[in-house]
Motif scaffolding. Structure first.
Motif, PDB file in Angstrom:
ATOM      1  N   ASN A 128       3.461  -7.837   4.732  1.00 35.80           N
ATOM      2  CA  ASN A 128       2.393  -7.409   5.637  1.00 35.80           C
ATOM      3  C   ASN A 128       1.863  -8.542   6.497  1.00 35.80           C
ATOM      4  O   ASN A 128       0.958  -8.330   7.293  1.00 35.80           O
ATOM      5  CB  ASN A 128       1.240  -6.754   4.854  1.00 35.80           C
ATOM      6  CG  ASN A 128       0.700  -7.637   3.763  1.00 35.80           C
ATOM      7  OD1 ASN A 128       1.462  -8.253   3.025  1.00 35.80           O
ATOM      8  ND2 ASN A 128      -0.616  -7.731   3.648  1.00 35.80           N
ATOM      9  N   HIS A 129       2.385  -9.757   6.312  1.00 34.10           N
ATOM     10  CA  HIS A 129       2.052 -10.844   7.239  1.00 34.10           C
ATOM     11  C   HIS A 129       3.369 -11.365   7.793  1.00 34.10           C
ATOM     12  O   HIS A 129       4.043 -12.178   7.153  1.00 34.10           O
ATOM     13  CB  HIS A 129       1.315 -11.978   6.521  1.00 34.10           C
ATOM     14  CG  HIS A 129       0.032 -11.540   5.887  1.00 34.10           C
ATOM     15  ND1 HIS A 129      -1.001 -10.986   6.602  1.00 34.10           N
ATOM     16  CD2 HIS A 129      -0.375 -11.567   4.604  1.00 34.10           C
ATOM     17  CE1 HIS A 129      -1.990 -10.691   5.784  1.00 34.10           C
ATOM     18  NE2 HIS A 129      -1.631 -11.023   4.564  1.00 34.10           N
ATOM     19  N   ASP A 251      -7.707   0.889  -9.183  1.00 31.27           N
ATOM     20  CA  ASP A 251      -6.755   1.267  -8.132  1.00 31.27           C
ATOM     21  C   ASP A 251      -5.529   1.953  -8.722  1.00 31.27           C
ATOM     22  O   ASP A 251      -4.999   2.908  -8.165  1.00 31.27           O
ATOM     23  CB  ASP A 251      -6.327   0.030  -7.327  1.00 31.27           C
ATOM     24  CG  ASP A 251      -7.435  -0.465  -6.417  1.00 31.27           C
ATOM     25  OD1 ASP A 251      -8.460   0.238  -6.310  1.00 31.27           O
ATOM     26  OD2 ASP A 251      -7.285  -1.542  -5.828  1.00 31.27           O
ATOM     27  N   HIS A 280       0.147 -11.137  -5.835  1.00 31.72           N
ATOM     28  CA  HIS A 280      -0.201 -12.521  -6.174  1.00 31.72           C
ATOM     29  C   HIS A 280      -0.444 -12.745  -7.664  1.00 31.72           C
ATOM     30  O   HIS A 280      -1.408 -13.383  -8.070  1.00 31.72           O
ATOM     31  CB  HIS A 280      -1.427 -12.979  -5.364  1.00 31.72           C
ATOM     32  CG  HIS A 280      -1.161 -13.037  -3.891  1.00 31.72           C
ATOM     33  ND1 HIS A 280      -2.132 -13.273  -2.959  1.00 31.72           N
ATOM     34  CD2 HIS A 280      -0.018 -12.894  -3.184  1.00 31.72           C
ATOM     35  CE1 HIS A 280      -1.605 -13.262  -1.744  1.00 31.72           C
ATOM     36  NE2 HIS A 280      -0.328 -13.029  -1.859  1.00 31.72           N
TER      37      HIS A 280
HETATM   38  P1  5GP Z   1      -1.876 -10.551   1.299  1.00 30.76           P
HETATM   39  O1  5GP Z   1      -1.410 -11.932   0.913  1.00 30.76           O
HETATM   40  O2  5GP Z   1      -0.793  -9.606   1.504  1.00 30.76           O
HETATM   41  O3  5GP Z   1      -2.875 -10.592   2.423  1.00 30.76           O
HETATM   42  O4  5GP Z   1      -2.816  -9.995   0.164  1.00 30.76           O
HETATM   43  C1  5GP Z   1      -2.488  -9.746  -1.077  1.00 30.76           C
HETATM   44  C2  5GP Z   1      -3.786  -9.778  -1.872  1.00 30.76           C
HETATM   45  O5  5GP Z   1      -4.367  -8.489  -1.868  1.00 30.76           O
HETATM   46  C3  5GP Z   1      -3.520 -10.151  -3.308  1.00 30.76           C
HETATM   47  O6  5GP Z   1      -4.550 -10.976  -3.785  1.00 30.76           O
HETATM   48  C4  5GP Z   1      -3.532  -8.834  -4.001  1.00 30.76           C
HETATM   49  O7  5GP Z   1      -3.927  -8.962  -5.334  1.00 30.76           O
HETATM   50  C5  5GP Z   1      -4.482  -7.991  -3.188  1.00 30.76           C
HETATM   51  N1  5GP Z   1      -4.082  -6.572  -3.185  1.00 30.76           N
HETATM   52  C6  5GP Z   1      -3.052  -6.040  -2.520  1.00 30.76           C
HETATM   53  N2  5GP Z   1      -2.982  -4.714  -2.734  1.00 30.76           N
HETATM   54  C7  5GP Z   1      -3.991  -4.403  -3.563  1.00 30.76           C
HETATM   55  C8  5GP Z   1      -4.457  -3.191  -4.146  1.00 30.76           C
HETATM   56  O8  5GP Z   1      -3.906  -2.106  -3.954  1.00 30.76           O
HETATM   57  N3  5GP Z   1      -5.554  -3.278  -4.956  1.00 30.76           N
HETATM   58  C9  5GP Z   1      -6.191  -4.453  -5.195  1.00 30.76           C
HETATM   59  N4  5GP Z   1      -7.231  -4.456  -5.985  1.00 30.76           N
HETATM   60  N5  5GP Z   1      -5.785  -5.622  -4.649  1.00 30.76           N
HETATM   61  C10 5GP Z   1      -4.700  -5.602  -3.851  1.00 30.76           C
END
Ligand code: 5GP
Ligand code: MN
Length: 514
Positions: A128-129, A251, A280
């Motif tokens: 997504n990035h 979630d 992560h």
């Molecule tokens: P990105 O690096 O893609 O911007 O973000 C990922 C972050 O968003 C991670 O810290 C991950 O845990 C959180 N995240 C992604 N999807 C979900 C979700 O469906 N529920 C929750 N609670 N956190 C999410």
């Protein structure tokens, strides 16, 4: 679990020694994926896997080199599970969905420009990035730099005979039914929807499922997605996971964690390994398949890894048995090629919801066929294509490479959209629609002449008269609204004109004062 293969955990980014002290040792899911090392003399493909990359190619390759030194072997392949950030120059940054203050060039641009070469064959899916304008030049995948291969929106390719299927992006309910219509210049929300997964891609991947009478095989060796299959925590130590990340439980219970369509893909395609990222955290799970006793396919071993920052478990080494004559190179998967041909009718660049042939519900099915798994005759057609090895010399620069990250280099408008010669060649060879070209055709605005065709690129023979330039059979549409210039060139020309006007005005003022 088979003892043929080995996996070796790599706890953190080796380039940050101080990180060692912060490693978490309470990894309950570990036993699900760690196998006994067996030196059975068979040939193994040595694969490094990372979760999110976030443009940290230098740190990732440095970490791999440290592991190679420790283990006394060389990796054959690196797999990155999204948020790769293939940013070619500053013009790609506005095409990446990320708050402006976090926009950073990172390290990929050096591999794109040729300043550095990826030391190991690298394969990635999108997350997504991403530099979405660049990635949507390659809907069916291709080289984004020498030795670095992007899988496209969805793909199945082979490495050393292993079948690797991948899906780019993350799930968002509102966009999943749409076609891939986005391209630069992105309308504001298109920068986000561009990385949302589409049903059409998951439908194509589902066609990789085994024949109806085959209940035992694992047709896919490795499957990749950036976000997790919704429901996967139930197949691992979810109590441990929910303790680590408290919002996940709510979630998960409300069905919002991950992509709700991917468990079906796991059951249909029964991959031996499923690799993911995005959340992560390192998490492992084991998904059993239907059958009884030994009469059942191998379970799917799910593993998600973290991001490359100190103290986080972002890399894992896998050693997977391959045939003794297997070549450590990429090749197209004949079944996937047949699926792409069979489902070509679903490709459109118009912004529209695609009704899928296997849709069950109130919308009447408009297709004669529901099952697009290739027939023997369709597979026979693919054999006529000859050698399916993916050529390694087809990469060409479309956006200008950045030689040096100077302050002027930051002052560029968003990148143009380009017809990528790799997409043209692949689609022509296979006989399918070129989505990249369809997107180019939608509007000549912000369509640029690829860098490799520019007179001073040194990458192609330049013909002095632009009108006589042969852009190949597909022809390139060039933004001729203000002549045949690149948007970048257009901007600097306009700026120059503005400056000249200002200088003129200033000199008029001087005259008036006198
Ligand atoms: P990105 O690096 O893609 O911007 O973000 C990922 C972050 O968003 C991670 O810290 C991950 O845990 C959180 N995240 C992604 N999807 C979900 C979700 O469906 N529920 C929750 N609670 N956190 C999410
Ligand atoms: Mn992500």
């Amino acid at each position: 679990m088979s003892t043929e293969e080995t996996v070796d955990e790599v706890p953190c980014c080796g380039s940050h020694d101080e990180a060692q002290g912060t490693i978490q040792h309470d990894l309950a899911p570990q036993p699900l994926i760690v196998e006994e090392e067996v030196n059975n003399g068979e040939k193994k493909a040595k694969i490094a896997v990372v979760g999110c990359s976030h443009g940290e190619m230098d740190a990732i390759y440095e970490t791999m080199a440290l592991i190679e030194e420790k283990k006394g072997y060389k990796f054959d392949l690196l797999i990155c599970c999204g948020d790769y950030q293939a940013v070619r120059n500053h013009g790609d940054l506005p095409h990446m969905s990320i708050p402006p203050k976090y926009r950073s060039l990172q390290t990929f641009y050096k591999y794109y420009s040729g300043e550095k070469k990826a030391p190991v064959l690298t394969l990635f899916i999108g997350g997504n990035h991403e530099a979405s304008g660049f990635l949507c030049e390659l809907p069916n995948g291709g080289w984004v730099a020498p030795n670095i291969f992007y899988m496209g929106f969805a793909n199945c390719i082979q490495f050393a005979g292993l079948r690797i299927a991948g899906l780019s992006g993350i799930y968002s309910h509102g966009d999943v039914e749409f076609s891939h219509y986005e391209r630069p210049a992105f309308a504001e929300r298109d920068v986000k929807s561009a990385y949302h997964v589409r049903n059409v891609d998951m439908f194509r991947l589902r066609q990789l499922k085994a024949a109806n009478n085959d209940k035992l095989s694992n047709p896919i060796d490795i499957m990749l997605s950036h976000d997790w299959p919704g429901g996967i925590p139930d197949f691992g130590d979810s109590a441990w996971l929910f303790k680590k990340k408290d919002l996940f439980e709510a979630d998960h219970k409300s069905g919002k964690l991950g992509n709700p369509a991917l468990m079906k893909l796991i059951y249909d395609c029964r991959p031996r390994y499923y690799l993911a990222a995005h959340l992560h955290i390192k998490f492992a799970a084991l998904v059993p398949h239907k059958g009884s006793g030994s009469e059942r396919p191998q379970p799917t071993r799910f593993l998600s890894l973290d991001k490359p920052i100190p103290g986080r478990q972002f890399m894992q080494a896998l050693e997977i048995n391959v045939a003794s004559d297997a070549k450590m190179e990429l090749s197209y998967d004949p079944e996937w090629l047949a699926i792409l041909k069979n489902t070509d009718l679903l490709t459109t660049a118009d912004k529209t919801k695609i009704v899928l042939p296997d849709r069950i519900g109130s919308v009447p099915c408009v297709y004669d066929r529901k099952d697009f798994r290739p027939t023997a005759e369709e597979m026979e057609e693919i054999t006529k294509l000859g050698d399916l090895t993916i050529k390694t010399d087809t990469f060409k620069h479309t956006a200008p490479p950045l030689k040096e990250d100077t302050s002027e280099a930051k002052n560029v408008p968003p990148s143009a959209y380009y017809h990528n010669p790799q997409s043209a060649e692949f689609c022509q060879w296979l006989g399918i629609k070129d989505l990249n070209y369809l997107l180019v055709e939608k509007s000549s605005d912000y369509v640029g002449i690829p860098f490799y065709m520019m007179p001073d690129s040194g990458e192609t023979e330049f013909k002095s008269n632009q009108d006589e330039v042969d852009f190949g059979e597909d022809d390139f549409i060039i933004d001729r609204g203000h002549g045949s210039e690149e948007p970048e060139a257009k901007k600097s020309r306009l700026e120059e004109e503005k400056k000249e006007e200002e200088e003129d005005r200033e000199s008029e003022d001087v005259v008036a004062l006198e």
